[in-house]
Design a protein around this motif. Structure first.
Motif, PDB file in Angstrom:
ATOM      1  N   LEU A  85      36.848  45.032  10.206  1.00  0.00           N
ATOM      2  CA  LEU A  85      37.642  44.174  11.080  1.00  0.00           C
ATOM      3  C   LEU A  85      38.237  44.993  12.218  1.00  0.00           C
ATOM      4  N   LYS A  86      38.700  46.200  11.921  1.00  0.00           N
ATOM      5  CA  LYS A  86      39.244  47.065  12.971  1.00  0.00           C
ATOM      6  C   LYS A  86      38.187  47.353  14.031  1.00  0.00           C
ATOM      7  N   ILE A  87      36.959  47.636  13.595  1.00  0.00           N
ATOM      8  CA  ILE A  87      35.882  47.893  14.559  1.00  0.00           C
ATOM      9  C   ILE A  87      35.648  46.665  15.429  1.00  0.00           C
ATOM     10  N   PHE A  88      35.645  45.492  14.794  1.00  0.00           N
ATOM     11  CA  PHE A  88      35.440  44.257  15.555  1.00  0.00           C
ATOM     12  C   PHE A  88      36.567  44.048  16.560  1.00  0.00           C
ATOM     13  N   MET A  89      37.815  44.222  16.123  1.00  0.00           N
ATOM     14  CA  MET A  89      38.952  44.018  17.019  1.00  0.00           C
ATOM     15  C   MET A  89      38.931  45.014  18.177  1.00  0.00           C
TER      16      MET A  89
ATOM     17  N   GLU B 123      48.278  42.786  14.107  1.00  0.00           N
ATOM     18  CA  GLU B 123      48.292  41.601  13.255  1.00  0.00           C
ATOM     19  C   GLU B 123      48.578  40.347  14.077  1.00  0.00           C
ATOM     20  N   ALA B 124      49.414  40.463  15.092  1.00  0.00           N
ATOM     21  CA  ALA B 124      49.693  39.303  15.945  1.00  0.00           C
ATOM     22  C   ALA B 124      48.416  38.798  16.610  1.00  0.00           C
ATOM     23  N   GLN B 125      47.641  39.710  17.172  1.00  0.00           N
ATOM     24  CA  GLN B 125      46.401  39.297  17.835  1.00  0.00           C
ATOM     25  C   GLN B 125      45.407  38.715  16.822  1.00  0.00           C
ATOM     26  N   ARG B 126      45.294  39.350  15.655  1.00  0.00           N
ATOM     27  CA  ARG B 126      44.387  38.822  14.636  1.00  0.00           C
ATOM     28  C   ARG B 126      44.859  37.459  14.145  1.00  0.00           C
ATOM     29  N   HIS B 127      46.187  37.325  13.983  1.00  0.00           N
ATOM     30  CA  HIS B 127      46.732  36.076  13.473  1.00  0.00           C
ATOM     31  C   HIS B 127      46.477  34.923  14.452  1.00  0.00           C
ATOM     32  N   TRP B 128      46.544  35.191  15.740  1.00  0.00           N
ATOM     33  CA  TRP B 128      46.277  34.126  16.712  1.00  0.00           C
ATOM     34  C   TRP B 128      44.816  33.678  16.657  1.00  0.00           C
ATOM     35  N   MET B 129      43.926  34.592  16.318  1.00  0.00           N
ATOM     36  CA  MET B 129      42.540  34.193  16.096  1.00  0.00           C
ATOM     37  C   MET B 129      42.439  33.301  14.855  1.00  0.00           C
TER      38      MET B 129
ATOM     39  N   LEU C 179      45.407  30.393  28.074  1.00  0.00           N
ATOM     40  CA  LEU C 179      44.182  31.183  28.188  1.00  0.00           C
ATOM     41  C   LEU C 179      44.107  32.262  27.115  1.00  0.00           C
ATOM     42  N   THR C 180      45.246  32.791  26.694  1.00  0.00           N
ATOM     43  CA  THR C 180      45.261  33.712  25.553  1.00  0.00           C
ATOM     44  C   THR C 180      44.799  32.997  24.288  1.00  0.00           C
ATOM     45  N   ALA C 181      45.254  31.748  24.111  1.00  0.00           N
ATOM     46  CA  ALA C 181      44.837  30.974  22.933  1.00  0.00           C
ATOM     47  C   ALA C 181      43.330  30.726  22.953  1.00  0.00           C
ATOM     48  N   TYR C 182      42.780  30.396  24.122  1.00  0.00           N
ATOM     49  CA  TYR C 182      41.335  30.162  24.205  1.00  0.00           C
ATOM     50  C   TYR C 182      40.556  31.446  23.941  1.00  0.00           C
ATOM     51  N   HIS C 183      41.066  32.564  24.470  1.00  0.00           N
ATOM     52  CA  HIS C 183      40.430  33.864  24.230  1.00  0.00           C
ATOM     53  C   HIS C 183      40.469  34.207  22.742  1.00  0.00           C
ATOM     54  N   SER C 184      41.614  33.940  22.086  1.00  0.00           N
ATOM     55  CA  SER C 184      41.722  34.191  20.644  1.00  0.00           C
ATOM     56  C   SER C 184      40.756  33.304  19.866  1.00  0.00           C
TER      57      SER C 184
ATOM     58  N   CYS D 131      37.188  34.786  20.293  1.00  0.00           N
ATOM     59  CA  CYS D 131      37.024  36.004  19.482  1.00  0.00           C
ATOM     60  C   CYS D 131      37.015  35.670  17.995  1.00  0.00           C
ATOM     61  N   GLY D 132      37.889  34.740  17.574  1.00  0.00           N
ATOM     62  CA  GLY D 132      37.932  34.354  16.166  1.00  0.00           C
ATOM     63  C   GLY D 132      36.666  33.682  15.708  1.00  0.00           C
ATOM     64  N   LYS D 133      36.076  32.831  16.543  1.00  0.00           N
ATOM     65  CA  LYS D 133      34.820  32.166  16.199  1.00  0.00           C
ATOM     66  C   LYS D 133      33.686  33.170  16.033  1.00  0.00           C
ATOM     67  N   ILE D 134      33.634  34.146  16.942  1.00  0.00           N
ATOM     68  CA  ILE D 134      32.597  35.172  16.838  1.00  0.00           C
ATOM     69  C   ILE D 134      32.821  36.016  15.586  1.00  0.00           C
ATOM     70  N   GLY D 135      34.077  36.415  15.343  1.00  0.00           N
ATOM     71  CA  GLY D 135      34.377  37.221  14.156  1.00  0.00           C
ATOM     72  C   GLY D 135      34.104  36.487  12.865  1.00  0.00           C
ATOM     73  N   SER D 136      34.334  35.177  12.855  1.00  0.00           N
ATOM     74  CA  SER D 136      34.097  34.391  11.639  1.00  0.00           C
ATOM     75  C   SER D 136      32.616  34.349  11.282  1.00  0.00           C
ATOM     76  N   LEU D 137      31.744  34.508  12.273  1.00  0.00           N
ATOM     77  CA  LEU D 137      30.308  34.567  11.989  1.00  0.00           C
ATOM     78  C   LEU D 137      29.953  35.846  11.239  1.00  0.00           C
ATOM     79  N   ILE D 138      30.747  36.893  11.425  1.00  0.00           N
ATOM     80  CA  ILE D 138      30.501  38.164  10.739  1.00  0.00           C
ATOM     81  C   ILE D 138      31.119  38.148   9.344  1.00  0.00           C
ATOM     82  N   ASP D 139      32.396  37.747   9.272  1.00  0.00           N
ATOM     83  CA  ASP D 139      33.094  37.702   7.982  1.00  0.00           C
ATOM     84  C   ASP D 139      34.198  36.656   8.069  1.00  0.00           C
ATOM     85  N   PRO D 140      34.009  35.484   7.497  1.00  0.00           N
ATOM     86  CA  PRO D 140      35.024  34.422   7.583  1.00  0.00           C
ATOM     87  C   PRO D 140      36.360  34.799   6.952  1.00  0.00           C
ATOM     88  N   SER D 141      36.367  35.748   6.034  1.00  0.00           N
ATOM     89  CA  SER D 141      37.628  36.111   5.372  1.00  0.00           C
ATOM     90  C   SER D 141      38.606  36.801   6.313  1.00  0.00           C
TER      91      SER D 141
END
Length: 596
Positions: A159-163, A94-100, A126-131, A134-144
Motif C-alpha cells: 500500500l505504501k508503494i501504491f500511495m 492515513e488522512a489521504q488513505r482514509h479519504w480514498m 477536486l481533492t475528493a474526486y482525486h481520492s 486513486c481509491g478505485k485504482i488501488g481497490s483493483l490491486i487490493d480491496p482491503s
C-alpha cells in the motif's frame, strides 16, 4: 586612351581580432569558445550541465532532468511517512488513505459528513474526486486497502508503494509539465538562453521543501501548485480564460490556493482595464470562472440529489432529523427542510464549513509566522476569537494590498512571480489558521525567479536559496516528530551544494575572496549561523523542565523574522521592476545591481 576600368572585386578586409560577449541574462553570457573554456562554472549545478552549454534545444536535456528529479523523489519516498506506526490517528498519510476509503465506499452525500473525528474530509471537491480515482485504482490491486473501518491505520508495504506512486504520477501529470512550460515561457520573455533556463529548471524541480512534504511526509500539494503554475503560464501566453479555469481547479483541489487569489484577480483585472478598458474580456473571464466553479461542484450536487431519491441520507445516524446548518444556524428558520432543494443546501454549507475551519482558532500548532511569534510575548488565546479573526484579516490585507496594487497598475507578465511570492508571504505571515506546510506557497513563485533575468546571478540565487533553506528549517520540528531527520539533512544540503549556498559554499556572496554583497551576506549569515547553532543545541541540550518547547519557540521566532525579510525583498524587487518608484530610486537600485 582611357585607362583600364577598376576591378569590381574589392579585397576582403581582415577582421579585427576582437572578442565579443553578448549578455543573455542570469549573469551568464554567450561566450566565445576560448572564453567559455577559460571561465569556470560559478556553482556545482552549473558545472554539472557545463558540457551541454552548447545545446540549442531543451529537449536534449529534458529527459535527463525528468529522470533525475523522479529518481530523487522515489528515493526520498523509501523513508517513513507522517504517522507511521504512531496511533491513534496515524498522521497525514492515513488522512489521504482514509479519504480514498470514504469516497469509494460511501455515497457522495456522506463524504463531508462521515466520522469527522477520524480525518473527516476537509478539502474542496477536486481533492475528493482525486481520492476517489486513486481509491478505485488501488481497490483493483487490493480491496482491503480501502475497506470501510477495517483498513484504518494500515501500514501495508505494498500500500505504501501504491500511495507513493500516486503522488509521483499525479505530480508528473500536472506539476512537472506546468513547471517545464512556465520556465520555458518565462525564460524566453526574460531573454534567458536555453542552457541557462535548463539549469534553472532542474533547480526548481529539486526544490527540497516540496520533496520533503509531498514525497516524504506525504501530501499532494504539487497538484494544487501545478494548477497554479498552469494558470500563471496561461497568463504569460495571454490566455486569460484558461488562466481562470486552471486557477479554479487549484482552488478546487486545495483552499490554500487562496494565497494567490488576489494576485490572479489583480493581474486579470489590470489587463481588462489597461491600456484601455476591455469589457468583453472582463465579462468572458467572469463567465468562465463562474462556469468552472459550477462544473466543479456539479458532481457533489448531482450525487446528493441521486442519494436523496434513493432514500440515502447524508447523516443516517440522525434518523431523518435536520440539525441546524453549520455557519448559518438561523437559516433553517427561512428554509423548508422537507423541500427537495434542502439536502443540496445542507451539503454545500457543510462543504464550506469543512473547507474553512474558523472554529479551530488563530493557529493550532507553532508555525513561523507573525501570530505565533507574537504569541511568544503576548498570549493571544486569551482574546476573543472574533477579535483575532478581524486582526488577522486587517493584517493580511495590509500586507497583500501593496503588491497587488502594483500588479493591478502594472499588469506585466514578468512581474507575476514576484507579485505571487509577495502576496503568498503576506498570507503566510498574517492570515488565519496557517500550517507549517503552507510555506510551500510563497516558496513556489519565489523559486521560479531562478528562471528569469539574472535568476542564477548572485543576488537572486542568494535570496531564493535563503528562503528555501529557511523554509525547510522551520519544518524540521514537524519532520522530526515522524523520524524524517535524515532525508531533511540530505535534501537540504544537496540543494545548498548544487546552488553554491551556505553551509556548503559561500559562492553566492563571495567571489575570489571578495564580498560582492556585503549587506546580504551579513543578514543571511546571521540567520544561517542561528540555524546551525539551533541544530546543535536542539541535538545536545535538553530544554529546561519549565520550558519544554524552548527550541521550537526559538525556531518560530527566527523563522518569522527571516520570512518577513523575504516578504520585504520580494515587495521591493516588485516595486523596482514595475517602474512604479521614482526614477531616482530606480536608477540607484539598477546601479547597485550592475556592480554586483
Amino acid at each position: 586612351m582611357a585607362g583600364p576600368s577598376p576591378s569590381p572585386h574589392k579585397p576582403r578586409r581582415k577582421a579585427k581580432k576582437t572578442t565579443t560577449t553578448t549578455t543573455i541574462g542570469n549573469g551568464f553570457s554567450n561566450l566565445s569558445t576560448v572564453e567559455a573554456a577559460a571561465r569556470a562554472p560559478s556553482f556545482p549545478l552549473e558545472a554539472f550541465f557545463w558540457p551541454a552549454r552548447g545545446f540549442r534545444s531543451e529537449w536534449e536535456l529534458l529527459p535527463l532532468i525528468l529522470m533525475a528529479a523522479g529518481l530523487f523523489r522515489w528515493a526520498a519516498g523509501l523513508w517513513g511517512y507522517s504517522g507511521f506506526e504512531k496511533p491513534p490517528l496515524f498522521g497525514d498519510y492515513e488522512a489521504q488513505r482514509h479519504w480514498m476509503e470514504v469516497t469509494t465506499q460511501l455515497p457522495v452525500s456522506q463524504w463531508y459528513f462521515h466520522d469527522l473525528l477520524w480525518w473527516g474530509l476537509d478539502y474542496p471537491p477536486l481533492t475528493a474526486y482525486h481520492s476517489w480515482l486513486c481509491g478505485k485504482i488501488g481497490s483493483l490491486i487490493d480491496p482491503s486497502w480501502f475497506a470501510l473501518y477495517t483498513s484504518r491505520g494500515s501500514h501495508d508495504q505494498t500500500l505504501k508503494i501504491f500511495m507513493r506512486g500516486t503522488v509521483i504520477v499525479s505530480e508528473y501529470l500536472i506539476y512537472v509539465p506546468a513547471v517545464v512550460v512556465f520556465a520555458r515561457r518565462f525564460s524566453r520573455l526574460s531573454g534567458v538562453a536555453t542552457w541557462t533556463a535548463t539549469v534553472a529548471l532542474f533547480a526548481i524541480l529539486m526544490q527540497p521543501a516540496t520533496i520533503l512534504i509531498d514525497h516524504v511526509h506525504f501530501q499532494y500539494n504539487t497538484v494544487m501548485l501545478g494548477f497554479v503554475l498552469a494558470s500563471m503560464s496561461s497568463m504569460l501566453a495571454a490566455r486569460y480564460l484558461w488562466a481562470s479555469v486552471f486557477f479554479v481547479a487549484a482552488l478546487g483541489f486545495k483552499q490554500m490556493a487562496l494565497y494567490y487569489a488576489f494576485s490572479v484577480f489583480a493581474y486579470l483585472l489590470g489587463n481588462c482595464i489597461f491600456p484601455r478598458i476591455n469589457a468583453t474580456r472582463f465579462i468572458m473571464i467572469a463567465a468562465v470562472t463562474a462556469a468552472s466553479f459550477a462544473i466543479l461542484v456539479l458532481p457533489i450536487i448531482l450525487g446528493t440529489v441521486y442519494d436523496q431519491k434513493r432514500g440515502v441520507h447524508a447523516r443516517p445516524e440522525l434518523e431523518g432529523r435536520r440539525p441546524p446548518l453549520p455557519l448559518f444556524p438561523g437559516l433553517v428558520n427561512y428554509l423548508d427542510t422537507e423541500a427537495a432543494y434542502y439536502p443540496v443546501v445542507e451539503q454545500l454549507v457543510q462543504m464550506v464549513h469543512r473547507v474553512f475551519p474558523f472554529a479551530r482558532g488563530l493557529f493550532e500548532d507553532k508555525v513561523a509566522n507573525f501570530w505565533c511569534a507574537l504569541n511568544l510575548v503576548i498570549k493571544l488565546k486569551k482574546y476573543p476569537s472574533e477579535l483575532l479573526q478581524r486582526g488577522a484579516l486587517l493584517a493580511t490585507l495590509a500586507s497583500i494590498i501593496p503588491p497587488n496594487l502594483i500588479l493591478f497598475l502594472r499588469p506585466r507578465r514578468l512581474l507575476l512571480p514576484l507579485a505571487f511570492a509577495a502576496t503568498a508571504w503576506g498570507f503566510f505571515l498574517f492570515s488565519y489558521q496557517v500550517h507549517e506546510k503552507s510555506v510551500l506557497l510563497p516558496l513556489m513563485p519565489m523559486t521560479l525567479l531562478l528562471a528569469g533575468n539574472q535568476g542564477l546571478g548572485k543576488d537572486t540565487r542568494a535570496w531564493v536559496g535563503f528562503a528555501n533553506l529557511l523554509g525547510c528549517w522551520t519544518m524540521f520540528p514537524l519532520l522530526q516528530r515522524v523520524d524524517l531527520k535524515v532525508p531533511y539533512a540530505v535534501l537540504t544540503l544537496l540543494w545548498a551544494y548544487l546552488l553554491g549556498l551556505p553551509p556548503t559554499s559561500l559562492s553566492a556572496y563571495f567571489q575570489e575572496g571578495k564580498s560582492v554583497q556585503w549587506g546580504t551576506a551579513f543578514i543571511h549569515g546571521f540567520f544561517y549561523l542561528a540555524m546551525a547553532v539551533w541544530h546543535v543545541l536542539e541535538m545536545f541540550v535538553l530544554p529546561p523542565p519549565d520550558k519544554p518547547d524552548l527550541w521550537v519557540v526559538a525556531n518560530v521566532g527566527i523563522g518569522a523574522a527571516g520570512f518577513s525579510l523575504c516578504y520585504l525583498w520580494c515587495l521591493w524587487r516588485l516595486a523596482v521592476e514595475s517602474d512604479i518608484l521614482p526614477k531616482s530610486w530606480r536608477s540607484t537600485k539598477k546601479g547597485k545591481a550592475k556592480t554586483q
